[in-house]
Design a protein around this motif. Structure first.
Motif, PDB file in Angstrom:
ATOM      1  N   ASP A  89       2.943  -2.578  19.715  1.00  0.00           N
ATOM      2  CA  ASP A  89       2.371  -1.227  19.687  1.00  0.00           C
ATOM      3  C   ASP A  89       1.318  -1.150  18.583  1.00  0.00           C
ATOM      4  OD1 ASP A  89       1.837   1.434  19.923  1.00  0.00           O
ATOM      5  OD2 ASP A  89       3.836   2.140  19.431  1.00  0.00           O
ATOM      6  N   TYR A  90       1.679  -1.617  17.391  1.00  0.00           N
ATOM      7  CA  TYR A  90       0.678  -1.699  16.312  1.00  0.00           C
ATOM      8  C   TYR A  90       1.105  -2.712  15.257  1.00  0.00           C
ATOM      9  CZ  TYR A  90       3.821   1.572  13.850  1.00  0.00           C
ATOM     10  OH  TYR A  90       4.914   2.172  13.283  1.00  0.00           O
ATOM     11  N   CYS A  91       0.108  -3.284  14.577  1.00  0.00           N
ATOM     12  CA  CYS A  91       0.280  -4.015  13.320  1.00  0.00           C
ATOM     13  C   CYS A  91      -0.793  -3.463  12.408  1.00  0.00           C
ATOM     14  CB  CYS A  91       0.058  -5.522  13.502  1.00  0.00           C
ATOM     15  SG  CYS A  91       1.351  -6.324  14.450  1.00  0.00           S
ATOM     16  N   LYS A  92      -0.412  -2.793  11.328  1.00  0.00           N
ATOM     17  CA  LYS A  92      -1.398  -2.068  10.535  1.00  0.00           C
ATOM     18  C   LYS A  92      -1.165  -2.257   9.041  1.00  0.00           C
ATOM     19  CE  LYS A  92      -4.317   0.147  13.115  1.00  0.00           C
ATOM     20  NZ  LYS A  92      -5.750  -0.081  12.908  1.00  0.00           N
ATOM     21  N   ILE A  93      -2.269  -2.333   8.308  1.00  0.00           N
ATOM     22  CA  ILE A  93      -2.219  -2.312   6.846  1.00  0.00           C
ATOM     23  C   ILE A  93      -2.940  -1.042   6.404  1.00  0.00           C
ATOM     24  CG2 ILE A  93      -2.851  -3.511   4.726  1.00  0.00           C
ATOM     25  CD1 ILE A  93      -2.948  -6.095   6.529  1.00  0.00           C
ATOM     26  N   LEU A  94      -2.227  -0.182   5.688  1.00  0.00           N
ATOM     27  CA  LEU A  94      -2.777   1.124   5.287  1.00  0.00           C
ATOM     28  C   LEU A  94      -2.359   1.445   3.856  1.00  0.00           C
ATOM     29  CD1 LEU A  94      -1.814   3.101   8.533  1.00  0.00           C
ATOM     30  CD2 LEU A  94      -4.114   2.335   7.911  1.00  0.00           C
ATOM     31  N   SER A  95      -3.034   2.444   3.274  1.00  0.00           N
ATOM     32  CA  SER A  95      -2.580   2.943   1.975  1.00  0.00           C
ATOM     33  C   SER A  95      -1.288   3.725   2.196  1.00  0.00           C
ATOM     34  CB  SER A  95      -3.640   3.856   1.365  1.00  0.00           C
ATOM     35  OG  SER A  95      -3.782   5.025   2.152  1.00  0.00           O
ATOM     36  N   TYR A  96      -0.445   3.763   1.156  1.00  0.00           N
ATOM     37  CA  TYR A  96       0.820   4.484   1.266  1.00  0.00           C
ATOM     38  C   TYR A  96       0.987   5.402   0.064  1.00  0.00           C
ATOM     39  CZ  TYR A  96       5.638   5.501   2.425  1.00  0.00           C
ATOM     40  OH  TYR A  96       6.790   6.160   2.783  1.00  0.00           O
ATOM     41  N   PRO A  97       1.382   6.665   0.243  1.00  0.00           N
ATOM     42  CA  PRO A  97       1.878   7.286   1.461  1.00  0.00           C
ATOM     43  C   PRO A  97       0.809   7.968   2.321  1.00  0.00           C
ATOM     44  CG  PRO A  97       2.196   8.810  -0.357  1.00  0.00           C
ATOM     45  CD  PRO A  97       1.528   7.579  -0.925  1.00  0.00           C
ATOM     46  N   GLU A  98      -0.476   7.820   1.977  1.00  0.00           N
ATOM     47  CA  GLU A  98      -1.518   8.564   2.706  1.00  0.00           C
ATOM     48  C   GLU A  98      -1.710   8.072   4.138  1.00  0.00           C
ATOM     49  OE1 GLU A  98      -2.019   6.824  -0.087  1.00  0.00           O
ATOM     50  OE2 GLU A  98      -1.972   8.384  -1.632  1.00  0.00           O
ATOM     51  N   LEU A  99      -1.443   6.776   4.348  1.00  0.00           N
ATOM     52  CA  LEU A  99      -1.625   6.149   5.668  1.00  0.00           C
ATOM     53  C   LEU A  99      -3.076   6.213   6.131  1.00  0.00           C
ATOM     54  CD1 LEU A  99       1.700   7.254   7.390  1.00  0.00           C
ATOM     55  CD2 LEU A  99       1.240   5.248   5.976  1.00  0.00           C
TER      56      LEU A  99
END
Lengths: 294, 294
Positions: B238-248
């Motif tokens: 469905d997804y593989c994601k790298i994001l800032s946390y907790p802002e996403l």
């Protein structure tokens, strides 16, 4: 009277009072206090040990073309009035304290907002419900007091407290009026002399409407109110409506309470008023399929 | 362990405990408890005097094509497990108790929901935030505990508590894993034997991704994760994601924390997992305009 502008300090004070077993009464306002607000403070003293009055002009509940910037403010005067009426704590956070950054969450009001003020003031009640959710968590009141001049607001707040299971008692208090019957409002200062004289006809139109209803409304009361207001004021009638309360839906024979509500736009002020009637028309024992009020 | 299914009784009990000066710890769950939940209960005992565990499969957070009806339920088993882990109160209202009629208000989540699970599960986090707002008012916890397996949920709850000024400390707790590394989840029971074996590769893909990032990601880690999962599982990524946390949000040099998150759909189960990394790449002292992670 303690004066607090920080959320953290307010929550700390309330935690201490609660630990000491005190009952908290809360009167949230946008300031520029009048006798209507003061009557809420006086009423609060009946049930509560510690009376908190908040003053916050909430930007979230004003539309882009509304009067947020020019909304009347006078903190010094408010302090004296709140103290005299018996407030124990005055909480007056600034906008940055209440909304330090863009919000992740807000409250959405999905019912009771398709009629009356909600129809023209889109998003207004979302803003009211959001700021009250915040204030309720900051003040943790046992009782919260609101004037029934803003009857739709009270209906929304009752829904908010009920749906979200806030452990708070909402007390809707009777509208305070000037000697001539005009409902007290911070926005009355926007009226010019002529409009101030005409404004009495909002209340007069409600008294007439109640009489017409009691005499047997044949579905024309709203139109008759509009005609009366157009004849007696220079304002533009926004609405004259008879609805069930607090649902704010077209009345049915099952409606236990009705509201007759009116809004008129003057040159610089949009005034509202209402009367809430218990059981006058749509009695449950009625055999009629539809209520006599359309 | 007290067992309560009425909101009024729960609020009454909590009011008594609070008057007695007790600190309330709260572990909200949808039941079918596993070691992940039990570790939250055990953790809660560190800060709190009275540990409340709620079990409520919240219809509001399930989409029309999701697994609300078949979500696993076993109250009798949950009672035993909660008691053994040290819960003092088990709160298990039914749907009618929590949602007796159509709601006037709900919570809308406006940020942190455009990525990861929020992208495919539209309205899911509104449902989570709404039920937690209710539960927080019913249980009035000082501390509330959530597993970081649902890291996006924790990010939303942190926003909820911060924006609405709930006087509650949110504690995000480390994901509990099976011996082979699979994140514990009530939904793992949906997996068939082959899928159960493949499911270990979600965690494996996160470990690999962390290694690739440390070695210097050139913006291809997400694609490499997808490729790895497609090669090692029969599921649909469905997804593989790298994001800032907790802002996403997409990472920047200012991002202090990152999340690597993955979701894979198996035949009857959609599994998620993640790892949260502090300060590994996007150090504030960096002069670079953009982070090495795209």
């Amino acid at each position: 009277m303690k004066q607090i502008n920080s959320i953290k300090d307010m929550q700390k004070l309330i935690a201490e009072e609660k630990r000491a077993g005190k009952v908290i009464g809360f009167v949230p306002t946008m300031g520029y206090l009048h006798d209507g607000h003061l009557s809420l403070i006086e009423r609060a003293k009946k049930e509560s040990d510690v009376i908190v009055v908040s003053i916050f002009v909430n930007p979230l509940q004003f539309g882009p073309n509304e009067d947020f910037d020019r909304y009347p403010r006078d903190l010094e005067r408010d302090e004296k009035l709140a103290l005299k009426a018996g407030a124990d704590v005055l909480f007056f956070p600034d906008t940055k304290e209440m909304y330090p950054k863009e919000s992740v969450v807000t409250v959405s009001v999905n019912k009771r907002v398709d009629a009356l003020c909600g129809e023209s003031r889109v998003g207004h009640f979302d803003g009211v419900a959001t700021v009250l959710t915040k204030l309720f968590h900051i003040v943790s009141p046992d009782y919260a007091y609101f004037g029934l001049k803003d009857a739709q607001q009270v209906a929304v707040i009752e829904g908010l407290v009920e749906d979200f299971n806030f452990p708070i008692n909402v007390i809707g208090c009777e509208t305070k009026r000037e000697v001539d019957g005009l409902a007290m409002s911070s926005r009355n200062v926007y009226l010019n002399d002529r409009e101030r004289q005409e404004a009495v006809h909002l209340n007069a139109s409600l008294i007439k409407a109640e009489k017409w209803l009691l005499e047997g409304d044949s579905g024309e009361t709203e139109q008759k109110m509009i005609k009366y207001l157009e004849e007696h004021t220079s304002g533009v009638v926004d609405y004259c409506k008879i609805l069930s309360y607090p649902e704010l839906l077209p009345p049915t024979p099952q409606s236990k309470r009705l509201i007759i509500a009116v809004a008129v736009k003057f040159s610089n002020a949009r005034l509202i008023d209402n009367v809430i009637l218990d059981n006058i028309l749509c009695r449950p024992e009625s055999e009629e399929e539809t209520c006599s009020v359309r």
